[in-house]
Design a protein around this motif. Structure first.
Motif, PDB file in Angstrom:
ATOM      1  N   LYS A  77      -8.330  10.192  -3.936  1.00 36.70           N
ATOM      2  CA  LYS A  77      -8.986   8.945  -3.600  1.00 36.70           C
ATOM      3  C   LYS A  77      -9.888   8.449  -4.576  1.00 36.70           C
ATOM      4  O   LYS A  77     -10.016   7.213  -4.947  1.00 36.70           O
ATOM      5  N   GLU A  78     -10.575   9.194  -5.302  1.00 35.76           N
ATOM      6  CA  GLU A  78     -11.619   8.525  -6.431  1.00 35.76           C
ATOM      7  C   GLU A  78     -10.748   7.716  -7.501  1.00 35.76           C
ATOM      8  O   GLU A  78     -11.060   6.933  -8.051  1.00 35.76           O
ATOM      9  N   ARG A  79      -9.504   8.720  -7.902  1.00 35.53           N
ATOM     10  CA  ARG A  79      -8.714   8.068  -8.826  1.00 35.53           C
ATOM     11  C   ARG A  79      -8.114   6.642  -8.293  1.00 35.53           C
ATOM     12  O   ARG A  79      -8.096   5.539  -9.152  1.00 35.53           O
ATOM     13  N   LEU A  80      -7.740   6.704  -7.257  1.00 35.43           N
ATOM     14  CA  LEU A  80      -7.278   5.371  -6.537  1.00 35.43           C
ATOM     15  C   LEU A  80      -8.184   4.285  -6.571  1.00 35.43           C
ATOM     16  O   LEU A  80      -8.001   3.034  -6.883  1.00 35.43           O
ATOM     17  N   SER A  81      -9.497   4.572  -6.235  1.00 34.56           N
ATOM     18  CA  SER A  81     -10.506   3.697  -6.213  1.00 34.56           C
ATOM     19  C   SER A  81     -10.775   3.119  -7.364  1.00 34.56           C
ATOM     20  O   SER A  81     -11.049   1.879  -7.506  1.00 34.56           O
ATOM     21  N   LYS A  82     -10.792   3.883  -8.602  1.00 32.15           N
ATOM     22  CA  LYS A  82     -10.934   3.329  -9.716  1.00 32.15           C
ATOM     23  C   LYS A  82     -10.000   2.541 -10.394  1.00 32.15           C
ATOM     24  O   LYS A  82     -10.261   1.619 -10.619  1.00 32.15           O
TER      25      LYS A  82
END
Length: 98
Positions: A77-82
């Motif tokens: 989720k963090e990578r996708l948000s970035k």
């Protein structure tokens, strides 16, 4: 030897040759049938191995998916948000250039 005796001797010789050829072909036929049976057994064995490997692969894939959902979900989720932020930034830069 008379003509009929010669013809009979020739006929007997041809019959013996045909019998010998028949026996050779019969032996070759048996060997080919044995080879076909062996190949069919090999195919069945390989098919079983393939099915087992496919089952193992599906199980491993399912386990990997469960592993991702357990631990890497927050990281993903963090990578996708970035990535979304980066794309939005790029869109904003391109919009300003026009």
């Amino acid at each position: 030897m008379t003509e009929s005796e010669k013809a009979l001797a020739t006929f007997q010789t041809r019959v013996r040759q045909m019998i010998l050829r028949f026996q050779e072909l019969k032996k070759e036929n048996e060997e080919l049938y044995a080879m076909v049976d062996k190949n069919e057994k090999d195919i069945r064995l390989l098919q079983q191995k393939l099915n087992q490997k496919d089952y193992d692969y599906q199980s491993l894939k399912m386990a990997k998916m469960m592993e991702i959902t357990d631990g890497d979900l927050t990281g993903a989720k963090e990578r996708l948000s970035k990535l979304i932020r980066d794309v939005n930034r790029c869109i904003a830069i391109l919009s300003d250039e026009k």
